[in-house]
Design a protein around this motif. Structure first.
Motif, PDB file in Angstrom:
ATOM      1  N   GLU A   1      -8.845   6.786   7.336  1.00 48.23           N
ATOM      2  CA  GLU A   1      -8.339   6.650   5.972  1.00 48.23           C
ATOM      3  C   GLU A   1      -7.423   5.445   5.834  1.00 48.23           C
ATOM      4  N   MET A   2      -6.587   5.223   6.832  1.00 48.77           N
ATOM      5  CA  MET A   2      -5.675   4.081   6.803  1.00 48.77           C
ATOM      6  C   MET A   2      -6.459   2.776   6.847  1.00 48.77           C
TER       7      MET A   2
ATOM      8  N   VAL B   1      -3.426  11.616   6.540  1.00 46.24           N
ATOM      9  CA  VAL B   1      -3.913  10.254   6.680  1.00 46.24           C
ATOM     10  C   VAL B   1      -4.109   9.938   8.152  1.00 46.24           C
TER      11      VAL B   1
ATOM     12  N   ASP C   1       0.380  11.042  -6.888  1.00 49.05           N
ATOM     13  CA  ASP C   1      -0.315  11.801  -5.861  1.00 49.05           C
ATOM     14  C   ASP C   1       0.508  13.046  -5.552  1.00 49.05           C
TER      15      ASP C   1
ATOM     16  N   ILE D   1       0.854  -1.184   0.000  1.00 49.20           N
ATOM     17  CA  ILE D   1       0.000   0.000   0.000  1.00 49.20           C
ATOM     18  C   ILE D   1       0.890   1.234   0.000  1.00 49.20           C
TER      19      ILE D   1
ATOM     20  N   GLY E   1      -3.975   3.305  -4.507  1.00 50.01           N
ATOM     21  CA  GLY E   1      -3.026   3.264  -3.408  1.00 50.01           C
ATOM     22  C   GLY E   1      -2.559   1.863  -3.059  1.00 50.01           C
TER      23      GLY E   1
ATOM     24  N   THR F   1       1.154   5.204  12.566  1.00 52.87           N
ATOM     25  CA  THR F   1       1.551   6.137  11.507  1.00 52.87           C
ATOM     26  C   THR F   1       2.387   7.271  12.089  1.00 52.87           C
TER      27      THR F   1
ATOM     28  N   LEU G   1      -7.967   2.084   3.502  1.00 53.47           N
ATOM     29  CA  LEU G   1      -6.967   1.607   2.548  1.00 53.47           C
ATOM     30  C   LEU G   1      -6.661   0.128   2.777  1.00 53.47           C
TER      31      LEU G   1
ATOM     32  N   PHE H   1       0.876   5.279   1.001  1.00 50.69           N
ATOM     33  CA  PHE H   1       0.100   6.257   1.750  1.00 50.69           C
ATOM     34  C   PHE H   1       0.988   7.394   2.228  1.00 50.69           C
ATOM     35  N   GLU H   2       0.339   8.495   2.568  1.00 49.43           N
ATOM     36  CA  GLU H   2       1.019   9.652   3.112  1.00 49.43           C
ATOM     37  C   GLU H   2       1.097   9.510   4.628  1.00 49.43           C
TER      38      GLU H   2
END
Length: 193
Positions: free
Chosen positions: A48-49, A44, A123, A36, A63, A150, A52, A38-39
């Motif tokens: 959102e995580m 994020v 992105d 995956i 993503g 994160t 995903l 991701f930001e």
């Protein structure tokens, strides 16, 4: 069940070992064969995580890189302008042994001459950092809390268990892959112009 403090300590130890030398800059892709993208940072959050991670089960999820060859991958960072800032290549089957990391860089046995790059993601991250991470590792985030995990990754760089951190950069990025025998075997991250 592992506590957040235990998880963070273990993460810091593993990241330190993985980034100790050029030879040890490897990560593992697991049986899910999914990575995956991701930001990491303010945008994020846990919802959102989670979306995903859950969405990775569905084909075509934005993503997610599908059909990634499982095993060990080596990360290199470009030092010249014509090289991609970050490139990861499958190098062997197997699993990471954090107590016996390679002493010399692993070399991929694949011949990728003539294999074209294919864009799978782009992105714009506003001066934050991004991460390419094996789905199995992202699922571990649920144990210690998405925001905690994160947040811990935001303080890291280079190779992490299951992937790598890229950025920060002031522009967007593009992720391209090379596919051989219906499996992704090489990934590069480039900055958008």
């Amino acid at each position: 069940m592992v506590s957040y403090n235990q998880w963070e300590t273990s993460l810091a130890e593993r990241v330190g070992k993985l980034n100790m030398s050029t030879a040890s800059r490897i990560f593992e892709v697991g049986a899910s064969q999914k990575l995956i993208i991701f930001e990491i940072g303010s945008v994020v959050g846990s919802d959102e995580m989670q979306d995903l991670i859950n969405g990775a089960a569905e084909p075509g999820q934005y993503g997610v890189i599908y059909d990634v060859k499982p095993g060990l991958w080596a990360l290199s960072e470009g030092s010249e302008s014509e090289e991609p800032p970050f490139s990861a290549t499958w190098v062997s089957d197997g699993h990471i042994d954090y107590d016996a990391l390679p002493q010399v860089p692993l070399v991929s046995p694949l011949n990728l001459d003539g294999v074209e790059w294919r864009k799978v993601h782009d992105d714009f991250f506003n001066s934050t950092v991004g991460c390419v991470l094996a789905l199995e590792i992202a699922q571990e985030f649920e144990e210690v809390g998405m925001d905690n995990a994160t947040g811990a990754y935001a303080d890291l760089g280079g190779v992490v268990p299951g992937g790598f951190i890229f950025g920060p950069h002031e522009s967007g990025h593009e992720v391209d892959v090379r596919v051989q025998n219906n499996q992704v075997v090489q990934i590069k991250v480039c900055w958008a112009e």
